[in-house]
Write a protein that holds these residues in place. Sequence first.
Motif, PDB file in Angstrom:
ATOM      1  N   ALA A  30       0.825  -1.206   0.000  1.00  0.00           N
ATOM      2  CA  ALA A  30       0.000   0.000   0.000  1.00  0.00           C
ATOM      3  C   ALA A  30       0.859   1.255   0.000  1.00  0.00           C
ATOM      4  O   ALA A  30       0.541   2.239  -0.689  1.00  0.00           O
ATOM      5  CB  ALA A  30      -0.936  -0.007   1.209  1.00  0.00           C
ATOM      6  N   LYS A  34       0.472   3.970  -2.875  1.00  0.00           N
ATOM      7  CA  LYS A  34      -0.019   5.299  -2.541  1.00  0.00           C
ATOM      8  C   LYS A  34       1.032   6.385  -2.768  1.00  0.00           C
ATOM      9  O   LYS A  34       0.694   7.527  -3.105  1.00  0.00           O
ATOM     10  CB  LYS A  34      -0.534   5.329  -1.104  1.00  0.00           C
ATOM     11  CG  LYS A  34      -1.829   4.560  -0.919  1.00  0.00           C
ATOM     12  CD  LYS A  34      -2.298   4.578   0.516  1.00  0.00           C
ATOM     13  CE  LYS A  34      -3.603   3.798   0.691  1.00  0.00           C
ATOM     14  NZ  LYS A  34      -4.748   4.419  -0.015  1.00  0.00           N
ATOM     15  N   ARG A 164      -1.486  12.067  16.029  1.00  0.00           N
ATOM     16  CA  ARG A 164      -1.683  11.988  14.580  1.00  0.00           C
ATOM     17  C   ARG A 164      -2.307  13.272  14.039  1.00  0.00           C
ATOM     18  O   ARG A 164      -1.935  13.742  12.958  1.00  0.00           O
ATOM     19  CB  ARG A 164      -2.550  10.779  14.218  1.00  0.00           C
ATOM     20  CG  ARG A 164      -1.916   9.446  14.599  1.00  0.00           C
ATOM     21  CD  ARG A 164      -2.550   8.287  13.852  1.00  0.00           C
ATOM     22  NE  ARG A 164      -3.990   8.271  13.956  1.00  0.00           N
ATOM     23  CZ  ARG A 164      -4.673   7.648  14.927  1.00  0.00           C
ATOM     24  NH1 ARG A 164      -4.003   7.026  15.899  1.00  0.00           N
ATOM     25  NH2 ARG A 164      -5.984   7.632  14.938  1.00  0.00           N
ATOM     26  N   HIS A 179      -3.347  12.434   4.139  1.00  0.00           N
ATOM     27  CA  HIS A 179      -4.469  11.498   4.189  1.00  0.00           C
ATOM     28  C   HIS A 179      -4.103  10.374   5.149  1.00  0.00           C
ATOM     29  O   HIS A 179      -2.985   9.862   5.117  1.00  0.00           O
ATOM     30  CB  HIS A 179      -4.770  10.921   2.809  1.00  0.00           C
ATOM     31  CG  HIS A 179      -5.151  11.945   1.790  1.00  0.00           C
ATOM     32  ND1 HIS A 179      -6.432  12.433   1.671  1.00  0.00           N
ATOM     33  CD2 HIS A 179      -4.415  12.600   0.863  1.00  0.00           C
ATOM     34  CE1 HIS A 179      -6.478  13.330   0.696  1.00  0.00           C
ATOM     35  NE2 HIS A 179      -5.270  13.448   0.191  1.00  0.00           N
ATOM     36  N   GLU A 180      -5.065   9.972   5.982  1.00  0.00           N
ATOM     37  CA  GLU A 180      -4.825   8.879   6.926  1.00  0.00           C
ATOM     38  C   GLU A 180      -5.522   7.609   6.445  1.00  0.00           C
ATOM     39  O   GLU A 180      -6.665   7.635   6.003  1.00  0.00           O
ATOM     40  CB  GLU A 180      -5.348   9.253   8.315  1.00  0.00           C
ATOM     41  CG  GLU A 180      -5.061   8.198   9.377  1.00  0.00           C
ATOM     42  CD  GLU A 180      -5.414   8.653  10.784  1.00  0.00           C
ATOM     43  OE1 GLU A 180      -4.798   9.615  11.267  1.00  0.00           O
ATOM     44  OE2 GLU A 180      -6.322   8.041  11.394  1.00  0.00           O
ATOM     45  N   TRP A 181      -4.800   6.496   6.538  1.00  0.00           N
ATOM     46  CA  TRP A 181      -5.373   5.207   6.167  1.00  0.00           C
ATOM     47  C   TRP A 181      -4.801   4.127   7.073  1.00  0.00           C
ATOM     48  O   TRP A 181      -3.790   4.346   7.747  1.00  0.00           O
ATOM     49  CB  TRP A 181      -5.125   4.879   4.689  1.00  0.00           C
ATOM     50  CG  TRP A 181      -3.706   5.045   4.211  1.00  0.00           C
ATOM     51  CD1 TRP A 181      -3.115   6.204   3.784  1.00  0.00           C
ATOM     52  CD2 TRP A 181      -2.707   4.022   4.095  1.00  0.00           C
ATOM     53  NE1 TRP A 181      -1.809   5.970   3.407  1.00  0.00           N
ATOM     54  CE2 TRP A 181      -1.530   4.648   3.577  1.00  0.00           C
ATOM     55  CE3 TRP A 181      -2.690   2.655   4.339  1.00  0.00           C
ATOM     56  CZ2 TRP A 181      -0.356   3.937   3.334  1.00  0.00           C
ATOM     57  CZ3 TRP A 181      -1.520   1.949   4.098  1.00  0.00           C
ATOM     58  CH2 TRP A 181      -0.372   2.588   3.594  1.00  0.00           C
ATOM     59  N   THR A 182      -5.465   2.993   7.124  1.00  0.00           N
ATOM     60  CA  THR A 182      -5.083   1.941   8.064  1.00  0.00           C
ATOM     61  C   THR A 182      -5.063   0.573   7.395  1.00  0.00           C
ATOM     62  O   THR A 182      -5.736   0.335   6.390  1.00  0.00           O
ATOM     63  CB  THR A 182      -6.053   1.878   9.263  1.00  0.00           C
ATOM     64  OG1 THR A 182      -7.364   1.537   8.799  1.00  0.00           O
ATOM     65  CG2 THR A 182      -6.098   3.203  10.006  1.00  0.00           C
ATOM     66  N   VAL A 183      -4.279  -0.314   7.990  1.00  0.00           N
ATOM     67  CA  VAL A 183      -4.264  -1.731   7.629  1.00  0.00           C
ATOM     68  C   VAL A 183      -4.277  -2.519   8.931  1.00  0.00           C
ATOM     69  O   VAL A 183      -3.423  -2.306   9.798  1.00  0.00           O
ATOM     70  CB  VAL A 183      -3.027  -2.109   6.798  1.00  0.00           C
ATOM     71  CG1 VAL A 183      -2.983  -3.620   6.569  1.00  0.00           C
ATOM     72  CG2 VAL A 183      -3.016  -1.369   5.467  1.00  0.00           C
ATOM     73  N   THR A 234      -3.324  -2.336  14.373  1.00  0.00           N
ATOM     74  CA  THR A 234      -3.828  -1.448  13.337  1.00  0.00           C
ATOM     75  C   THR A 234      -2.698  -0.519  12.935  1.00  0.00           C
ATOM     76  O   THR A 234      -2.315   0.374  13.700  1.00  0.00           O
ATOM     77  CB  THR A 234      -5.030  -0.621  13.826  1.00  0.00           C
ATOM     78  OG1 THR A 234      -6.097  -1.502  14.198  1.00  0.00           O
ATOM     79  CG2 THR A 234      -5.527   0.308  12.716  1.00  0.00           C
ATOM     80  N   THR A 236      -1.389   2.494  11.209  1.00  0.00           N
ATOM     81  CA  THR A 236      -2.003   3.745  10.779  1.00  0.00           C
ATOM     82  C   THR A 236      -0.961   4.588  10.068  1.00  0.00           C
ATOM     83  O   THR A 236       0.139   4.801  10.586  1.00  0.00           O
ATOM     84  CB  THR A 236      -2.557   4.534  11.972  1.00  0.00           C
ATOM     85  OG1 THR A 236      -3.463   3.694  12.687  1.00  0.00           O
ATOM     86  CG2 THR A 236      -3.304   5.781  11.503  1.00  0.00           C
ATOM     87  N   ILE A 238      -0.160   8.182   7.829  1.00  0.00           N
ATOM     88  CA  ILE A 238      -0.492   9.508   7.303  1.00  0.00           C
ATOM     89  C   ILE A 238       0.432   9.714   6.111  1.00  0.00           C
ATOM     90  O   ILE A 238       1.653   9.814   6.271  1.00  0.00           O
ATOM     91  CB  ILE A 238      -0.290  10.617   8.330  1.00  0.00           C
ATOM     92  CG1 ILE A 238      -1.116  10.340   9.591  1.00  0.00           C
ATOM     93  CG2 ILE A 238      -0.649  11.975   7.738  1.00  0.00           C
ATOM     94  CD1 ILE A 238      -0.797  11.276  10.744  1.00  0.00           C
ATOM     95  N   SER A 239      -0.119   9.759   4.920  1.00  0.00           N
ATOM     96  CA  SER A 239       0.707   9.929   3.732  1.00  0.00           C
ATOM     97  C   SER A 239       0.253  11.142   2.933  1.00  0.00           C
ATOM     98  O   SER A 239      -0.861  11.646   3.102  1.00  0.00           O
ATOM     99  CB  SER A 239       0.660   8.672   2.833  1.00  0.00           C
ATOM    100  OG  SER A 239      -0.656   8.426   2.383  1.00  0.00           O
TER     101      SER A 239
END
Length: 241
Positions: A30, A34, A164, A179-183, A234, A236, A238-239
């Motif tokens: 990811a 991204k 964050r 943008h923040e996203w998680t896996v 999780t 997290t 921020i990209s």
Amino acid sequence: MSTTGLGFSGEVADHYARFRPGYPRQVIDALVQKLGLTSEHRVLDLGCGTGQLAVPLSEHVGRVVAVDPEPDMLAHGPRRPNVEWRLGSDADVPELGRFDAVVVGQALHWMDHERLFREADTAKFAIVANGTPLWLQHPAIREVLEDWFGRPMTAGCGTDAVARHRYAKALAAAGFTPHEWTVGHTHVHTIDELAGSLFSAMSPETLPSPPDRPLFREKLREALRADTYAEPVTVTVISTP
């Protein structure tokens, strides 16, 4: 837990290299997607530790410059033809030149992040938190640590929502669009692995002595009433694509 950027030395670095969990493949994939990374790109891994991000990213990019202030951490970095291990800190970033992306894995809380976001010569950042600290996940683990050290264990290591938000706000102030996203995934520790991971977050001064470590492990086993601990993670990120 460690209180300076140079606290991960000696046996602590050994425990870090052996027991600190890395990132699952889906996180690396990811990040690459991204950030739009290719074999033509040069990436800075700042606060690289023993290479949990630098090494898997090196499989996708032309070069990774992996920077950390602790020589003992760098000594554990696997040798790769396109990974350059360098002693340094966030204060040295302006001298390192242009990067296609800068990644920071679970280390931004040691840095002057506002200055970093302003001064780094890059168009893309990724700030990665590899879950929350173990002592904030399970009350039994926290109780063992608080009983052992005789003090509350509350450090979030820059992984909490307040931190964050602060990082995202600073990125925006520096001209980026965060943008923040998680896996999510699960990492299963044996008791020995759980203790080793906890040891990797201690300072050399607070690390239990070798004769005391079996007792520490037994306290963990008794508190958890199990021989393993399934850690819910999780990741997290921020990209700034």
